[in-house]
Motif scaffolding. Structure first.
Motif, PDB file in Angstrom:
ATOM      1  N   GLY A  13     -12.846  64.521-146.702  1.00  0.00           N
ATOM      2  CA  GLY A  13     -13.493  63.383-147.555  1.00  0.00           C
ATOM      3  C   GLY A  13     -12.561  62.301-148.007  1.00  0.00           C
ATOM      4  O   GLY A  13     -13.126  61.318-148.502  1.00  0.00           O
ATOM      5  N   ASP A  69     -18.398  70.645-143.569  1.00  0.00           N
ATOM      6  CA  ASP A  69     -17.349  70.975-144.474  1.00  0.00           C
ATOM      7  C   ASP A  69     -16.279  71.909-143.613  1.00  0.00           C
ATOM      8  O   ASP A  69     -15.132  71.481-143.534  1.00  0.00           O
ATOM      9  N   ARG A 114     -22.692  61.222-146.934  1.00  0.00           N
ATOM     10  CA  ARG A 114     -22.690  62.245-145.690  1.00  0.00           C
ATOM     11  C   ARG A 114     -23.324  61.777-144.460  1.00  0.00           C
ATOM     12  O   ARG A 114     -22.946  62.407-143.537  1.00  0.00           O
ATOM     13  N   ASN A 324     -11.855  73.499-139.648  1.00  0.00           N
ATOM     14  CA  ASN A 324     -11.248  72.313-139.409  1.00  0.00           C
ATOM     15  C   ASN A 324     -11.122  71.623-138.008  1.00  0.00           C
ATOM     16  O   ASN A 324     -10.376  70.932-137.647  1.00  0.00           O
TER      17      ASN A 324
END
Length: 357
Positions: A13, A69, A114, A324
């Motif tokens: 973010g 995310d 987003r 990630n």
């Protein structure tokens, strides 16, 4: 914790750790049903319309945000999955495209930080497609449109599709050319002869549809599209759909296509951008940067199809498949910090005029 993980930039973010995914797919129940009813293609019948993939395509809410995310993706540019409305009768394609574009616009309105969106276009009626592109950009706020190489057996360079490219040039928006299945007769000749799944992958993600998208773009060059619209930009996934890696050899056509104003290589390097398209390969990234420069490469996860895995041998630990994974791929890319930022988000923000963090 690995040494590489310790030096990762901040989370998805933040501006420093921001990753934008440019090839990320969705659809509507109505479009799914129409494609099954009218016979879309085998990617619909055997993959997209089934189970978890179908559910993921239909979701542009909390589940998708959770996937983003987990991968480290701050923003997705949503697009209707292959083959869009292009195989449908014109009378069906136009209203379904409008409905799908409204659906994506609603997702962007609900999560403007987003999501952004590409329009899907009803190319069986090129005039309606051009009008829908104008509506999607000027009224709905879509940043571009996604096209597929053929409508029926006809490639995008056919004169009937000129209104679409004229509209894109007028609006100053790029066009994303995404792969789609080759025609059935070609698949039988070139990609058949194996078990169903092997032939399917050979004709799609293993080879065939990349060749289709690269050829469609090369035909746009040869037909003079970029002479008529010299500032028009197109985007190819999968690091250039075979055209960019083969750019020096494709330039052989410059000696034959003497009607063109520039060399073929100049159109490739001046009118084409690329995304990862879910191919997490630093080796292919390096080649794309070598051909196009760092200002023309962008990230793309191919959500929900893409699996964040590296090329065998390049990444035997599978470091891009876990938490990630997208961000790790970008932040460990063999580029300078400035060029990693371009890959991660800056190029996409510039090309598509996206909001920045």
């Amino acid at each position: 914790m690995d040494e590489e993980d310790e030096c990762l930039e901040p989370g998805p973010g933040t501006s420093a750790g921001r990753v934008v995914g440019v090839e990320e797919h969705a659809w509507t129940p109505e479009l799914r049903d129409a494609l099954l009813r009218f016979g879309g293609d085998d990617t619909v019948n055997l993959m997209s319309s089934r189970g978890d993939i179908n559910r993921a395509l239909l979701d542009v809410g909390e589940e998708r945000l959770a996937r983003m995310d987990a991968a480290g993706v701050a923003m997705e540019v949503l697009s209707v999955t292959t083959p869009g409305t292009q195989p449908l009768p014109a009378v069906e394609a136009a209203p379904l495209a409008r409905e799908a574009n409204d659906f994506l616009a609603d997702a962007v309105r609900r999560h403007p930080d987003r999501f952004a969106a590409f329009a899907t276009l009803p190319t069986p009626d090129a005039t309606a497609a051009a009008d829908e592109l104008r509506r999607a950009v000027t009224e709905l706020g879509h940043v571009s449109a996604m096209l597929f190489p053929r409508t029926g057996d006809v490639f995008l360079d056919d004169d009937r599709f000129r209104p679409i490219f004229e509209a894109a040039a007028e609006l100053r928006v790029p066009l994303y050319i995404h792969p789609a299945l080759p025609p059935r007769q070609l698949r039988t000749i070139a990609y058949g002869g194996f078990d169903q799944w092997t032939s399917m992958i050979l004709g799609t993600g293993g080879w065939g549809w990349h060749a289709e998208a690269g050829l469609a773009t090369l035909r746009l060059i040869l037909s003079g599209t970029f002479d008529r619209h010299p500032d028009l930009q197109v985007v190819l996934g999968h690091w250039g759909e075979m055209l960019v890696p083969f750019a020096d050899r494709a330039d052989l056509l410059s000696g034959a296509a003497r009607h063109l104003e520039r060399r073929v290589l100049d159109y490739i390097t001046g009118n084409v951008h690329v995304t990862a398209g879910g191919v997490f390969s630093h080796r292919m990234l390096r080649q794309a940067v070598d051909v196009l420069g760092a200002d023309r490469v962008m990230f793309g996860q191919d959500d929900p199809y893409g699996r964040t895995t590296g090329t065998a041998g390049e990444d035997s630990r599978g470091r891009f498949s876990g938490s990630n994974g997208a961000r790790i791929f970008v932040q460990t890319a063999p580029l300078s910090p400035e060029d990693r930022t371009k890959l991660a988000h800056a190029n996409a923000e510039r090309l598509f005029r996206l909001p920045t963090a």
